[in-house]
Scaffold this motif. Sequence first.
Motif, PDB file in Angstrom:
ATOM      1  N   GLY A  80      -4.868 -24.295  11.896  1.00 55.75           N
ATOM      2  CA  GLY A  80      -6.225 -23.821  12.154  1.00 55.75           C
ATOM      3  C   GLY A  80      -6.749 -24.277  13.503  1.00 55.75           C
ATOM      4  N   ASP A  81      -6.232 -25.406  13.968  1.00 56.56           N
ATOM      5  CA  ASP A  81      -6.632 -25.886  15.294  1.00 56.56           C
ATOM      6  C   ASP A  81      -5.664 -26.961  15.761  1.00 56.56           C
ATOM      7  OD1 ASP A  81      -8.961 -28.599  15.058  1.00 56.56           O
ATOM      8  OD2 ASP A  81      -7.509 -27.973  13.564  1.00 56.56           O
ATOM      9  N   GLU A  82      -5.769 -27.280  17.040  1.00 59.31           N
ATOM     10  CA  GLU A  82      -4.871 -28.275  17.639  1.00 59.31           C
ATOM     11  C   GLU A  82      -5.575 -28.949  18.810  1.00 59.31           C
ATOM     12  OE1 GLU A  82      -1.097 -29.457  16.913  1.00 59.31           O
ATOM     13  OE2 GLU A  82      -2.805 -30.670  17.534  1.00 59.31           O
ATOM     14  N   ARG A  83      -5.229 -30.184  18.987  1.00 61.38           N
ATOM     15  CA  ARG A  83      -5.766 -30.871  20.154  1.00 61.38           C
ATOM     16  C   ARG A  83      -5.011 -30.379  21.374  1.00 61.38           C
ATOM     17  NH1 ARG A  83      -6.107 -35.432  16.591  1.00 61.38           N
ATOM     18  NH2 ARG A  83      -7.693 -34.912  15.035  1.00 61.38           N
ATOM     19  N   ASP A 121      -2.972 -25.086  30.604  1.00 60.96           N
ATOM     20  CA  ASP A 121      -4.137 -24.196  30.549  1.00 60.96           C
ATOM     21  C   ASP A 121      -4.460 -23.900  29.080  1.00 60.96           C
ATOM     22  OD1 ASP A 121      -4.929 -20.943  32.094  1.00 60.96           O
ATOM     23  OD2 ASP A 121      -5.888 -22.087  30.461  1.00 60.96           O
ATOM     24  N   ALA A 122      -5.492 -24.540  28.567  1.00 61.72           N
ATOM     25  CA  ALA A 122      -5.826 -24.412  27.132  1.00 61.72           C
ATOM     26  C   ALA A 122      -6.141 -22.963  26.768  1.00 61.72           C
ATOM     27  CB  ALA A 122      -7.012 -25.320  26.796  1.00 61.72           C
ATOM     28  N   ALA A 123      -6.778 -22.248  27.677  1.00 63.63           N
ATOM     29  CA  ALA A 123      -7.121 -20.842  27.399  1.00 63.63           C
ATOM     30  C   ALA A 123      -5.850 -20.005  27.265  1.00 63.63           C
ATOM     31  CB  ALA A 123      -8.008 -20.290  28.503  1.00 63.63           C
ATOM     32  N   LYS A 124      -4.860 -20.342  28.083  1.00 67.58           N
ATOM     33  CA  LYS A 124      -3.571 -19.624  28.001  1.00 67.58           C
ATOM     34  C   LYS A 124      -2.894 -19.942  26.665  1.00 67.58           C
ATOM     35  CE  LYS A 124       0.071 -17.395  29.638  1.00 67.58           C
ATOM     36  NZ  LYS A 124       0.090 -15.949  29.350  1.00 67.58           N
ATOM     37  N   ALA A 125      -2.941 -21.195  26.272  1.00 66.61           N
ATOM     38  CA  ALA A 125      -2.332 -21.583  24.979  1.00 66.61           C
ATOM     39  C   ALA A 125      -3.000 -20.816  23.841  1.00 66.61           C
ATOM     40  CB  ALA A 125      -2.486 -23.093  24.775  1.00 66.61           C
ATOM     41  N   PRO A 174     -20.274 -28.701  16.728  1.00 65.50           N
ATOM     42  CA  PRO A 174     -21.685 -28.346  16.935  1.00 65.50           C
ATOM     43  C   PRO A 174     -21.995 -28.009  18.398  1.00 65.50           C
ATOM     44  CG  PRO A 174     -21.529 -30.294  15.550  1.00 65.50           C
ATOM     45  CD  PRO A 174     -20.144 -30.013  16.029  1.00 65.50           C
ATOM     46  N   GLU A 175     -22.831 -26.966  18.560  1.00 62.97           N
ATOM     47  CA  GLU A 175     -23.343 -26.593  19.895  1.00 62.97           C
ATOM     48  C   GLU A 175     -22.220 -26.271  20.898  1.00 62.97           C
ATOM     49  OE1 GLU A 175     -27.392 -27.515  18.579  1.00 62.97           O
ATOM     50  OE2 GLU A 175     -26.451 -26.142  20.002  1.00 62.97           O
ATOM     51  N   THR A 176     -21.096 -25.743  20.419  1.00 67.04           N
ATOM     52  CA  THR A 176     -20.029 -25.365  21.358  1.00 67.04           C
ATOM     53  C   THR A 176     -19.876 -23.841  21.406  1.00 67.04           C
ATOM     54  OG1 THR A 176     -18.358 -25.607  19.608  1.00 67.04           O
ATOM     55  CG2 THR A 176     -18.743 -27.514  21.042  1.00 67.04           C
ATOM     56  N   VAL A 191     -15.105 -29.364  24.145  1.00 67.06           N
ATOM     57  CA  VAL A 191     -15.894 -30.262  23.294  1.00 67.06           C
ATOM     58  C   VAL A 191     -16.391 -31.411  24.178  1.00 67.06           C
ATOM     59  CG1 VAL A 191     -15.949 -31.617  21.163  1.00 67.06           C
ATOM     60  CG2 VAL A 191     -14.399 -29.645  21.357  1.00 67.06           C
ATOM     61  N   GLU A 192     -17.666 -31.338  24.529  1.00 66.28           N
ATOM     62  CA  GLU A 192     -18.217 -32.289  25.517  1.00 66.28           C
ATOM     63  C   GLU A 192     -18.052 -33.738  25.064  1.00 66.28           C
ATOM     64  OE1 GLU A 192     -22.057 -31.082  26.833  1.00 66.28           O
ATOM     65  OE2 GLU A 192     -22.415 -32.905  28.009  1.00 66.28           O
ATOM     66  N   LYS A 193     -18.283 -34.015  23.794  1.00 67.87           N
ATOM     67  CA  LYS A 193     -18.273 -35.416  23.355  1.00 67.87           C
ATOM     68  C   LYS A 193     -16.874 -36.043  23.477  1.00 67.87           C
ATOM     69  CE  LYS A 193     -18.046 -34.783  18.288  1.00 67.87           C
ATOM     70  NZ  LYS A 193     -18.778 -35.119  17.033  1.00 67.87           N
ATOM     71  N   PHE A 194     -15.874 -35.197  23.514  1.00 64.29           N
ATOM     72  CA  PHE A 194     -14.516 -35.729  23.735  1.00 64.29           C
ATOM     73  C   PHE A 194     -14.045 -35.465  25.162  1.00 64.29           C
ATOM     74  CE2 PHE A 194     -14.558 -36.840  19.541  1.00 64.29           C
ATOM     75  CZ  PHE A 194     -14.373 -35.839  18.596  1.00 64.29           C
ATOM     76  N   ASP A 195     -14.873 -34.713  25.904  1.00 71.21           N
ATOM     77  CA  ASP A 195     -14.506 -34.308  27.265  1.00 71.21           C
ATOM     78  C   ASP A 195     -13.098 -33.711  27.288  1.00 71.21           C
ATOM     79  OD1 ASP A 195     -13.924 -35.884  30.512  1.00 71.21           O
ATOM     80  OD2 ASP A 195     -14.574 -33.828  29.960  1.00 71.21           O
ATOM     81  N   THR A 196     -12.875 -32.787  26.365  1.00 70.50           N
ATOM     82  CA  THR A 196     -11.553 -32.147  26.297  1.00 70.50           C
ATOM     83  C   THR A 196     -11.674 -30.776  25.644  1.00 70.50           C
ATOM     84  OG1 THR A 196      -9.276 -32.392  25.512  1.00 70.50           O
ATOM     85  CG2 THR A 196     -10.992 -33.063  23.990  1.00 70.50           C
TER      86      THR A 196
END
Length: 265
Positions: A80-83, A121-125, A174-176, A191-196
């Motif tokens: 569902g998601d990945e770092r 490139d996260a968008a490419k991934a 939240p707020e993303t 995700v601003e709070k993780f700066d990633t």
Amino acid sequence: MAVRVIEKAEAQIRVYKDGDELALKAARYFARMADQYVVGCGRFTVALSGGSTPKSMFALLAKTPFFETVPWSSIYFFWGDERHVPPTDADSNYRMTREALLAKVPVPEANIFRIPSENDDAAKAAAVYGETLRTFFLDIPAASRGTAPLSMFPRFDLVFLGMGPDGHTASLFPETAALENDSDLVVANYVEKFDTYRITLTKPVINNARNVTFLVSGADKAPALKEVLEGAAQPRLYPSQLIRPARGTLLWMVDEAAASRLSNS
Ligand code: 6PG
């Protein structure tokens, strides 16, 4: 047997004594769903959640009786998601799942669809994973901008989700920006709070699943779970409120600690 079951308009909440009972019942639920879909349709497609909660379920699934009884060769695994880290990184959801489950059960490598999070490139991934979903589930023409009809989204048999203490799920924080995305299948969400960046299925893909099941454990989740299930509708603050399968079931499997602030209604 669940300690208690709370029926709500659009969801069922099963409350278990503790994290161990939750893990066992979740493993049994996974096995039951796999049997149901493999017998009925010849395959079972599942998107897994990351983080720590599913680890104990995965560990049980890798052992007797699940090792011997689950139709592993007919199950297709997605995330569902990945770092935004390589698959060898300690923070990788894929690595956690490989170590806890996939390295221990006979799932063909061709049935495992990892998010290519090593791509700088996260968008490419995210785009590559979206194409993987389109190719696997059906030849979905590139969705034009704007809300695409449900038929244009992959339809998982089951999507497992976790929930953070802030009410996020998958990597819908939240707020993303990803919260408003109704047209892509997979996005890179800053995700601003993780700066990633995180790479995540979008809400229309999750909500198009036949079954969506949250696994939530621990007292630290109790305030957010109360807000998500019983609070005012504030999906930008509590993105788990966005999860409402249009043509599927919504099940919350939680332990007493996480459910401690819920009313019984
Ligand atoms: C992730 C997950 C995320 C997770 C929640 C709960 O990549 O971390 O997909 O959505 O499910 O943050 O995490 P825990 O199970 O560790 O509490």
